[in-house]
Motif scaffolding. Structure first.
Motif, short mmCIF file in Angstrom:
data_model
loop_
_atom_site.label_atom_id
_atom_site.label_comp_id
_atom_site.label_asym_id
_atom_site.label_seq_id
_atom_site.Cartn_x
_atom_site.Cartn_y
_atom_site.Cartn_z
N ARG A 241 0.83 -1.20 0.00
CA ARG A 241 0.00 0.00 0.00
C ARG A 241 0.86 1.24 0.00
O ARG A 241 0.55 2.24 -0.68
N THR A 245 0.77 4.03 -3.08
CA THR A 245 0.08 5.29 -2.80
C THR A 245 1.00 6.42 -2.36
O THR A 245 0.69 7.58 -2.61
N ARG A 260 -0.41 -0.94 -7.51
CA ARG A 260 -1.79 -0.94 -7.05
C ARG A 260 -2.49 -2.25 -7.40
O ARG A 260 -3.29 -2.77 -6.62
N GLU A 263 -1.24 -4.86 -4.98
CA GLU A 263 -1.87 -4.66 -3.67
C GLU A 263 -3.30 -5.20 -3.67
O GLU A 263 -3.74 -5.82 -2.69
#
Length: 359
Positions: A241, A245, A260, A263
């Motif tokens: 994460r 991000t 992403r 994840e």
């Protein structure tokens, strides 16, 4: 010995910035080493010192160094070459680490748990470990990536060949290699979860099958393997994460978008593992209840046959007291009537208990 210039923006906390000292490591644990410029491998660079010199002289590209179960002494040279922290190197040497991501100055240290599903006959057969685990430790810098593997099934040779066949992806830098490694590890999670799901379905069928014996030890064993998988997957959600991000100069925006997706797959696997754990807990309760129910049925059968056997025992005991004055003791038809009475009463008891499903 030649000294390389320091990395741009390189910061050293607590002491005057100095360029790394280049020390060639031993070759026993060194699996592979290469420099990649514009996504193409430079075949003339086969050791970390030469590869790093090549990359920094051209001002582009990166170095990928791979180790398999090295000792601390074997990593000492790389530690000096890439200025790696001794605590991170110590973690990389010792396996059985928890998945995590640490930041040390200008590079990242990431620990990944690898898993592999072992072939076995069936979920209900006696066996040992179903899920074997290993580890991949990754040092990610601006112009280098160092991978340290533990375990036989964590080999990255196929991944390296696949990346070398795609220069455009390698041209994105070492972050692209890190993404490929994490993506492969997570794909292995998905494959293991699929195999465990089949075992759980088979286990569930056996628990509720009256013709099969219920073995709670097998369910506990499978639950232990699910717990092993959870320990590999759950802690990885946080680092992925963060990579997907949080802005990071080591992770280009183009690569961050791919993290992403990784994840998302990890979150999906973690949810399925939690579901497996709940199902196995329910199966254990159901198996124990089934065992208790079967024991109760066995006790009822034993009690029913004991009640039937009590009739001839009681009649024979009464007429075996050998008193002189007893009815029918000297009667000619006394013995046949006693036998017929025993058979009649036992038959009535048998039919009654059979109707009550005790027999």
């Amino acid at each position: 010995m030649p000294v390389l210039p320091p990395l741009p923006g390189f910061m050293t906390i607590g002491r005057k910035p100095q360029p790394p000292v280049l020390v060639k490591p031993q070759r026993r644990a060194l699996v592979n080493c290469a420099a990649y410029v514009d996504g193409v491998k430079d075949s003339s660079c086969n050791d970390p010192v030469t590869a790093l010199q090549r990359v920094r002289q051209t001002g582009s590209g990166f170095v990928w160094v791979g180790f398999h179960e090295p000792t601390y002494e074997e990593l000492a040279g790389v530690m000096e070459t890439f200025d790696l922290h001794e605590l991170a190197v110590e973690d990389a040497v010792h396996d059985y680490q928890r998945p995590k991501m640490d930041r040390y100055g200008s590079y990242l240290f990431l620990v990944l748990k690898t898993v592999k599903f072992q072939d076995h006959v069936s979920a209900t057969s006696q066996g040992g470990t179903v899920v074997s685990s290993g580890e991949i430790m990754v040092f990610l810098g601006h112009d280098f990536i160092v991978t340290v593997r533990h375990g036989e099934h964590s080999e990255l040779a196929d991944l390296r060949r696949r990346l070398q066949a795609d220069p455009e992806q390698l041209a994105l830098g070492p972050a692209a290699v890190l993404h490929a490694i994490t993506d492969r590890v997570v794909d292995e999670y998905v494959a293991v979860v699929r195999e465990i799901e089949e075992d759980i379905d088979e286990m569930e069928s056996s628990v509720f099958d009256p013709d099969q014996d219920v073995d709670t030890e097998q369910i506990y064993r499978l639950k232990r393997e699910v717990l092993r998988l959870r320990r590999a997957v759950a802690p990885l959600a946080g680092p992925l994460r963060s990579l997907s991000t949080t802005p990071n100069p080591l992770i280009p925006d183009a690569v961050r978008e791919y993290f992403r997706d990784v994840e998302d797959h990890v979150s999906h696997v973690a949810e399925r593992i939690s579901t497996f754990d709940e199902i196995l807990t329910t199966l254990i309760s159901a198996a124990l209840a089934e065992v208790a129910n079967r024991q109760n049925q066995d006790m009822r059968k034993i009690s029913a046959w004991a009640a039937i056997a009590l009739v001839p025992t009681a009649i024979a005991g009464i007429y075996g007291m050998n008193f002189d004055h007893m009815p029918e003791l000297h009667w000619r038809f006394g013995y046949p009537m006693a036998i017929l009475g025993i058979a009649f009463i036992c038959s009535l008891l048998y039919l009654f208990l059979r109707r009550k499903r005790w027999l």
